[in-house]
Design a protein around this motif. Structure first.
Motif, PDB file in Angstrom:
ATOM      1  N   GLN A 135       1.007  -1.234  -0.025  1.00 48.92           N
ATOM      2  CA  GLN A 135       0.109  -0.109  -0.016  1.00 48.92           C
ATOM      3  C   GLN A 135       0.982   1.271   0.165  1.00 48.92           C
ATOM      4  O   GLN A 135       0.301   2.343  -0.223  1.00 48.92           O
ATOM      5  CB  GLN A 135      -0.987   0.089   1.286  1.00 48.92           C
ATOM      6  N   ARG A 136       2.203   1.047  -0.031  1.00 49.88           N
ATOM      7  CA  ARG A 136       2.999   2.312   0.347  1.00 49.88           C
ATOM      8  C   ARG A 136       2.883   3.272  -1.128  1.00 49.88           C
ATOM      9  O   ARG A 136       3.114   4.291  -1.133  1.00 49.88           O
ATOM     10  CB  ARG A 136       4.417   1.969   0.415  1.00 49.88           C
ATOM     11  N   SER A 141       2.544  -1.596  -5.341  1.00 48.03           N
ATOM     12  CA  SER A 141       1.228  -2.338  -5.686  1.00 48.03           C
ATOM     13  C   SER A 141       1.469  -3.140  -6.915  1.00 48.03           C
ATOM     14  O   SER A 141       1.061  -4.457  -6.686  1.00 48.03           O
ATOM     15  CB  SER A 141       0.230  -1.294  -5.738  1.00 48.03           C
TER      16      SER A 141
END
Length: 209
Positions: A135-136, A141
């Protein structure tokens, strides 16, 4: 009659189609599997396209140069390519009617596959400890989705290969088990080809660009 590695073959059988193609029903199933691989290729094609679009979208987070471990992904590649070779040897042994070698080479392939998955799990855990979680950023992703999808396919292939080894051990080599040996190794070779693209497009380009 002739004996080949413990399996009795007639003179006519020695010149017939490969064992997995001798039964028309099995030949049709092999064709169906080729079609499945074509659809799976489309899946990976979409994932590669997504990665190529998003690989520069790091949002100030970890980049490929900071998280990709050259010795690690190189070793992974060597392990998986070696497993493709041993898988091919199991298919060759199946064509020669050698049940023991089929089982032996498939077990070696399974162990190499497990080693590959071990490297991948270690890589993902190391990335997460560095803050490189899915999710960074969009890059991460796309990276985890592509590489993780390939890893899940390898895991399925390992389970499938174990089941095939058990069937060959119990029922020997016949058109049905031969088809399963051929198909699972075909699947494994497909995953190796996909990994070569991951190695080139994701890892190598990631550390040099």
């Amino acid at each position: 009659m002739a004996v080949a590695h413990g399996n009795v073959l007639s003179a006519e059988q020695a010149h017939e189609k490969p064992l997995e193609y001798q039964n028309p029903n099995q030949a049709v199933k092999i064709l169906g599997f080729w079609i499945f691989l074509a659809t799976d290729m489309l899946l990976f094609g979409c994932l590669f396209a997504t990665y190529l679009v998003l690989r520069t979208h790091t949002d100030g987070g970890p980049t490929p140069q900071t998280i990709f471990d050259v010795p690690g992904f190189t070793t992974q590649t060597l392990v998986l390519l070696t497993s493709s070779f041993t898988g091919g040897l199991s298919t060759l042994a199946m064509r020669n009617g050698n049940k023991r070698q089929v089982i032996g080479w498939m077990i070696v392939t399974i162990l190499l596959g497990l080693t590959f998955i071990g490297f991948e799990v270690t890589e993902f855990v190391s990335d997460a400890l560095q803050g490189a979680t899915m999710q960074r950023s969009a890059f991460l992703s796309a990276f985890f989705t592509l590489v993780g999808t390939h890893g899940s396919h390898v895991s399925i292939g390992i389970v499938w290969m174990i089941a095939t080894v058990i069937q060959v051990a119990k029922k020997g080599l016949n058109p049905i088990s031969a088809r399963k040996v051929f198909v699972v190794n075909l699947y494994w070779h497909f995953l190796d080809v996909v990994w070569v693209f991951i190695f080139t497009i994701v890892y190598l380009s990631g550390v040099v660009m």
